[in-house]
Design a protein around this motif. Structure first.
Motif, mmCIF file in Angstrom:
data_model
loop_
_atom_site.group_PDB
_atom_site.id
_atom_site.type_symbol
_atom_site.label_atom_id
_atom_site.label_comp_id
_atom_site.label_asym_id
_atom_site.label_seq_id
_atom_site.Cartn_x
_atom_site.Cartn_y
_atom_site.Cartn_z
ATOM 1 N N ARG A 73 0.820 -0.975 -0.005
ATOM 2 C CA ARG A 73 0.008 0.137 0.134
ATOM 3 C C ARG A 73 0.841 1.097 -0.209
ATOM 4 N N HIS A 121 -8.658 -3.123 -7.046
ATOM 5 C CA HIS A 121 -9.717 -3.527 -7.728
ATOM 6 C C HIS A 121 -9.756 -5.097 -8.214
ATOM 7 N N THR A 144 -9.785 0.967 -5.575
ATOM 8 C CA THR A 144 -11.245 1.456 -5.588
ATOM 9 C C THR A 144 -10.961 2.966 -4.818
ATOM 10 N N ASP A 145 -12.225 3.581 -5.072
ATOM 11 C CA ASP A 145 -12.065 4.885 -4.242
ATOM 12 C C ASP A 145 -12.021 4.508 -2.687
ATOM 13 N N GLU A 146 -12.111 3.414 -2.156
ATOM 14 C CA GLU A 146 -12.121 3.002 -0.837
ATOM 15 C C GLU A 146 -10.808 2.717 -0.533
ATOM 16 N N GLY A 147 -9.890 2.450 -1.414
ATOM 17 C CA GLY A 147 -8.534 2.099 -1.373
ATOM 18 C C GLY A 147 -8.442 0.647 -1.164
ATOM 19 N N ASP A 148 -9.263 -0.028 -1.858
ATOM 20 C CA ASP A 148 -9.070 -1.570 -1.971
ATOM 21 C C ASP A 148 -8.298 -1.819 -3.419
#
Length: 99
Positions: free
Chosen positions: A35, A60, A54-58
């Motif tokens: 990360r 894709h 993703t927008d949540e930081g996960d």
């Protein structure tokens, strides 16, 4: 609290991300986890993580990241620790076959 050691790793880029890095096939990223390396890439190459996270930081669903040929999903995901000299390879998942 354990002290984090920031290390440099090679990050191999798929074709779809190379435009963010001036066409380079690989770049250097710094961090103590996958990360953090991705965050460092985003600071140095704005927009490069948009297709990865993703927008949540996960991660894709259709992107795979390998740390020294091991899928990080089977390790600690984005929190997987990196060591000096490691190689991260970012690969879009390939779908295929017959319908």
């Amino acid at each position: 609290m354990a002290e984090r050691t920031l290390v440099a790793v090679e990050v191999r880029l798929p074709t779809m991300l190379r435009r963010h890095a001036g066409g380079a096939r690989s770049v250097r990223g710094v961090g103590s986890t996958v990360r953090e390396v991705l965050e460092d890439l985003e600071r140095n190459y704005p927009g490069i993580t948009r297709p990865i996270l993703t927008d949540e930081g996960d991660l894709h669903r259709f992107v795979n990241i390998y740390l020294n040929d091991e899928d990080i999903r089977f390790q600690e995901g984005l929190e997987t620790q990196v060591q000096e000299g490691d190689v991260l390879a970012i690969l879009p998942a390939v779908a295929g076959g017959r319908s």
